[in-house]
Design a protein around this motif. Structure first.
Motif, short mmCIF file in Angstrom:
data_model
loop_
_atom_site.label_atom_id
_atom_site.label_comp_id
_atom_site.label_asym_id
_atom_site.label_seq_id
_atom_site.Cartn_x
_atom_site.Cartn_y
_atom_site.Cartn_z
N VAL A 180 52.26 44.52 26.25
CA VAL A 180 51.23 43.55 26.62
C VAL A 180 51.33 43.08 28.07
O VAL A 180 50.48 42.34 28.54
CB VAL A 180 51.20 42.31 25.68
N THR A 181 52.37 43.51 28.77
CA THR A 181 52.46 43.15 30.19
C THR A 181 51.30 43.83 30.93
O THR A 181 51.10 45.03 30.81
CB THR A 181 53.82 43.60 30.77
N SER A 182 50.56 43.04 31.67
CA SER A 182 49.36 43.59 32.32
C SER A 182 49.75 44.45 33.52
O SER A 182 50.84 44.30 34.09
CB SER A 182 48.47 42.44 32.79
N ASN A 183 48.85 45.33 33.91
CA ASN A 183 49.11 46.15 35.09
C ASN A 183 49.35 45.27 36.32
O ASN A 183 50.18 45.58 37.15
CB ASN A 183 47.93 47.09 35.35
N ARG A 184 48.61 44.16 36.41
CA ARG A 184 48.79 43.27 37.55
C ARG A 184 50.25 42.79 37.63
O ARG A 184 50.86 42.78 38.69
CB ARG A 184 47.85 42.07 37.42
N PRO A 212 48.17 45.26 45.50
CA PRO A 212 46.82 45.81 45.45
C PRO A 212 46.14 45.49 44.12
O PRO A 212 46.81 45.20 43.13
CB PRO A 212 47.05 47.32 45.60
N ALA A 213 44.82 45.54 44.11
CA ALA A 213 44.07 45.25 42.89
C ALA A 213 44.47 46.20 41.78
O ALA A 213 44.63 47.41 42.01
CB ALA A 213 42.58 45.36 43.16
N PRO A 214 44.67 45.69 40.54
CA PRO A 214 45.13 46.57 39.46
C PRO A 214 44.07 47.58 39.03
O PRO A 214 42.88 47.38 39.25
CB PRO A 214 45.42 45.59 38.32
N ARG A 215 44.54 48.65 38.41
CA ARG A 215 43.66 49.72 37.96
C ARG A 215 44.10 50.14 36.56
O ARG A 215 45.29 50.09 36.24
CB ARG A 215 43.84 50.89 38.93
#
Ligand code: SF4
Ligand code: SF4
Lengths: 75, 381
Positions: free
Chosen positions: B66-70, B305-308
């Motif tokens: 559940v850890t977000s890419n961000r 950088p912005a997550p993808r």
């Protein structure tokens, strides 16, 4: 990741303990653990004892499971 | 092993399964919130043993998944800073962020170290006084007290080059978010045993009171899980919705007060971003101002950088319990544990990894279960 395994406390030194799990001795911090005595079982998680195992409750659960089986035999 | 093998007895398991066949009348969906439960269910073939009207859904219960890419990208940015040693639990290493992973960064020369305990990270900090040691704090209520304890210990020992990047999360708010989403059709929860060792049973009370669903806090051995499923089925058949503890040897109603006190001393509740569930208010833990000298957020000026999102990966839907790994076209082909596309295939507790390892070939067993034969629990392996 929240794996925690039961081990027996064999020595306590301040807030550190030696805990035996399946024949292997590990050091564990007691900083998060409610009061515990040598000989009791604790749940070990990431180097910390996080709870004292209630052995009576463990026996009670097993007794209950046995009972479910017995009821099954009768009905 | 004492307190483990007793709870793997195949004969008692068969009794429990028979009792389920006697009790179960209608189709129900139960969610096991915790990834350790998912693994135990897959590994022991429990899904194929229980009566087919009972379906088990995996939930958002693996902190790695559940850890977000961000938040992954942020840890990677920290690891890239000069003079930083990033310490983390091993499970986080191979999880792909938007553009890289910690293990790739390590291969390219960043100092990333796997530790078993926060106390190991403190030791690294003491041995490297001229570097900053940043512990990547991932985990639920089971783990976060150990991070809180390490900050208190750092303070006590005057260790100032130890910092924590906290992406800790709380389980009950995530369960609430799931319950509030209209897409999920759920009848009961198998609640995480070791999270509950810390928080106790009361934080789940709102689920029975406001949503009228039964909850059973379960241990992790096959008999624990089978008994919990039986308890939920019994509750549903008799129309009760309460919070029960099956894992009584480890969980008390009030939880572990020592750990809760430590947690509260160091952390306060804040918002957190979850993979699959998005931003959930008050579902994470932030370091209190009082301990900000140990908060990595205060010190590191990061350019992230912005997550993808990985194209095609269904991890988000899987974590919400609305898809299962067989629904993902990449499962077992482009995405395997050797070359994972999403975190659910990397983490040892990830749903995709568990299905890949244990359930790819179980379809035949399932057919047998549908014919009403009671399958046997295989002796513990
Ligand atoms: S971290 Fe805890 S709650 Fe999550 S999957 Fe692991 S055991 Fe379950
Ligand atoms: S199989 Fe791979 S790509 Fe598909 S959801 Fe699971 S982790 Fe993501």
């Amino acid at each position: 990741m929240c794996l925690a395994i039961p081990g027996r406390v064999i020595e306590i030194d301040g807030d550190q303990a030696e805990v035996e799990i399946g024949g292997i001795i590990r050091r564990a911090s007691l900083a998060l653990c409610p009061p515990v005595r040598v000989g009791q079982y604790v749940l070990l998680h990431a180097g910390f004892a996080i709870q004292v195992v209630d052995e009576e409750e463990a026996q009670e659960t097993l007794r209950l499971l046995q009972e479910i089986g017995d009821i099954g035999e009768i009905s | 092993m004492k307190l483990v093998s007793e709870f793997r007895d195949p004969q008692l398991a068969a009794h429990l399964i028979k009792a389920m066949y006697r009790t179960s009348r209608r189709a129900v969906s139960l969610m096991e919130v915790c990834g350790t439960h998912t693994v135990a269910i897959s590994k022991n073939g429990l899904r194929q043993m229980i009566p087919s009207p009972i379906s088990l859904l995996s939930g958002p219960g693996c902190p790695v998944c559940v850890t977000s890419n961000r938040d992954l990208d942020k840890a990677i940015a920290v690891a890239r800073q000069p003079g930083v040693i990033l310490a983390t639990f091993g499970d986080m290493m191979r999880v792909p962020g938007s553009y890289s992973s910690l293990s790739k960064e390590r291969a390219e020369g960043c100092d990333v170290r796997v530790v078993y305990s926060t106390m190991d990270a403190l030791r690294i900090a003491e041995a490297n006084p001229h570097q900053k040691v940043v512990f990547y704090g991932v985990g639920f209520e089971t783990t976060s007290p150990t991070i809180a304890a390490s900050i208190l210990e750092a303070k006590k020992r005057g260790i100032t080059n130890y910092l924590v990047l906290s992406v800790h999360k709380l389980i009950p708010p995530a369960m609430k978010a799931l319950l509030d989403s209209p897409e999920l059709n759920l009848h009961g929860f198998i609640c995480p045993g070791h999270v509950s060792v810390i928080i106790g049973s009361r934080p789940y009370q709102f689920i029975s009171e406001q949503y009228h669903l039964p909850c059973v806090i379960s241990g992790f051995e096959p008999l624990d899980i089978l008994q919990s499923i039986l308890m939920l089925v019994q509750a549903l058949e008799t129309g009760q919705a309460a919070v029960h503890i099956q894992y009584r040897r480890g969980v008390r109603e009030e939880g572990n007060p020592v750990a809760l006190r430590t947690l509260d001393q160091v952390f306060e509740v804040g918002d957190a971003e979850w993979r699959g569930l998005g931003l959930i208010p008050e579902s994470g833990l932030k370091i209190r101002r009082k301990y900000r000298s140990w908060d990595a957020e205060e010190f590191l000026d990061l350019d992230v950088p912005a997550p993808r999102k990985a194209p095609g990966c269904l991890c988000g839907d899987i974590l919400r319990g609305i898809k299962n790994p067989f629904d993902c076209p990449l499962f077992g082909g482009k995405c395997t544990p050797e070359s994972p596309v999403g975190p659910c295939m990397v983490s040892s507790e990830g749903t995709c990894a568990a299905y890949y390892r244990y359930e790819r070939y179980r379809v035949q067993d399932e057919d047998r279960g549908r014919r009403g034969e009671v399958p046997q629990l295989k002796p513990a392996g």
